[in-house]
Structure formats: C-alpha cells, structure tokens
Design an enzyme around this catalytic site. Structure first.
Site: not given
Ligand code: FPP
Length: 229
Positions: A16-18, A64, A196
C-alpha cells in the site's frame, strides 16, 4: 540480513502507498505503481535469498476495479509486462507462481499468459502467490461453492482450506502492510487467523530489504500461542 528462523515459512505483503508516494512527488498515481512494481520484484527476490518458502503479495483486489479506468489500465499493463518476463526468473529461482483470484475476468491473452506461467513453474519448490482480482471473502465463497459442486452436505475447516486459492502454501506466518493503514482489507481472511501482523508507515515504493529485516526481527520477538498459553 535478517536472522530468519525456521518458524517463518510464509510472508505476505499488502503493498500500500503507491498513490501517495507519487503524489508527494507531484507525479500521477500510475508512476507510483510503476515504481511499486519494481519494489515488488526486488522484495520477492530478497525473500528468496532468505530461503522463505512462500511469499504472497496483494497486487489488485476485487474492489480495485472501482478505481479510475486509467489507473486500472496502468496496473494491468504493468502486470502484463511482468508476465512477459516472470517465467524466466521463476525458473531460475526455483519459484512456482500462483495467481490468487478469479482469472475468468481477464482478457483471453492475459489469462492465457497467467495459466502458462503457472503451468510451466508448477514443479518448482518455492511459491510466489500474486493476488490479482483477489478478495478473501470471494476466495472463501469460491471454496464453499466447490464443496457444493462436489456434492458435500457438511463441510469441515479442512474442506475449505484445501480449496482456497492458496492451497499449495502453508498458512501465512507474517503479514506486512505498508502505507500506514491498520487494516486487512479483505486479504487472506481465512488464512490470517493466527498470522502475526506488522504495520509500517513506509510507502510501498520505498520499502526495502532492510524493512523486510525489521519486520522479521519483530516477528522473531513475538510469542505465538495459537490460542494456547
Ligand atoms: C496500493 O497502493 C497498490 C495497489 C492497489 C496496486 C499495487 C500494484 C503494484 C505494486 C504494481 C503491479 C503489480 C505487479 C504484480 C507487477 P494505493 O494505490 O492504494 O496507494 P495509496 O493508498 O497511496 O493511494
């Protein structure tokens, strides 16, 4: 390089974060995906050097498709370019590629390339799962529908697990999400029961092998109890 313990067999990434990475540089979102695709290749290669059995990435979700057409097309073009070169690397690195998600929505040429890549690499030892048109809920519904098709009237957890798109991989031990959001976003819904989770503010295009090391260090310091004491 991280001290990888035997306990880490499967690592998964929510890339994530492009878009924000590109925006910060006053560039179109598509540019963020282009650099993100390079990061993806580097991180997969790095995980292979760490001898991790399975790596999963979330490249494109069932949700998306709602993004602007131009952005969807740019991601699909990057994916298609990747498919043109992936098989060579997969064979060299002994990696089996598996696409998670319903392939029937893709144009014929793309779908054929996906199937071909999966087929050619199917006997390799390591696994790379690429979630593309992937949704965790969709995956569970698909598994249940397969059970119904097979005539089952009562199903067990194993029946579902054995029909997930990820059926060839162990359960994910560690799920990493970049980009500063603290959500699972419909990723590996069934498989993440005891995974985790590691969240970082680093935006995906900036994510590096040192960041993988950091995530693994944190993983190594966690005490996994699987519901026990
Ligand atoms: C999330 O960032 C990223 C995506 C939805 C697409 C990920 C695609 C790639 C890394 C490249 C193509 C993949 C392959 C396999 C070659 P975002 O757009 O949601 O970023 P934002 O939260 O900053 O808007």
């Amino acid at each position: 390089m991280a001290d990888k313990t035997k306990a880490l067999r499967h690592i998964a990434f929510i890339m994530d974060g492009n878009g924000r990475w590109a925006k910060k540089r006053l560039m179109p979102r598509e540019y963020g995906h282009k650099v993100g695709a390079e990061t993806f290749k580097n991180i997969v290669k790095y995980c292979r050097t760490l001898d991790i059995e399975a790596v999963t990435v979330y490249a494109f979700s069932t949700e998306n498709w709602k993004r602007p057409e131009r952005e969807v097309n740019a991601i699909m073009a990057l994916f298609s370019d990747y498919l043109d070169v992936a098989i060579k690397d997969m064979m060299k690195e002994n990696v089996r590629i598996v696409f998670l998600g319903d392939k029937s929505v893709f144009p014929n040429n793309l779908r054929k390339k996906m199937e071909q890549t999966e087929d050619e690499s199917k006997n390799n030892k390591y696994i790379l799962n690429v979630g593309i048109n992937y949704g965790g809920r969709d995956e569970i519904v698909n598994a249940v529908n397969l059970c119904i098709k097979e005539g089952m009237t009562k199903i067990t957890e194993d029946d579902i697990t054995e029909r997930l798109y990820t059926k060839a991989s162990p359960m994910p031990d560690l799920i990493v999400r970049t980009g500063g959001e603290y959500r699972i976003s419909n990723f590996l819904m069934w498989q993440s029961a005891y995974s985790e989770l590691y969240f970082t503010d680093v935006l995906w295009p900036d994510f590096s092998s040192e960041d993988v090391d950091r995530a693994i260090e944190v993983f190594n310091s966690r005490n996994r109890r699987y519901g026990g004491v």
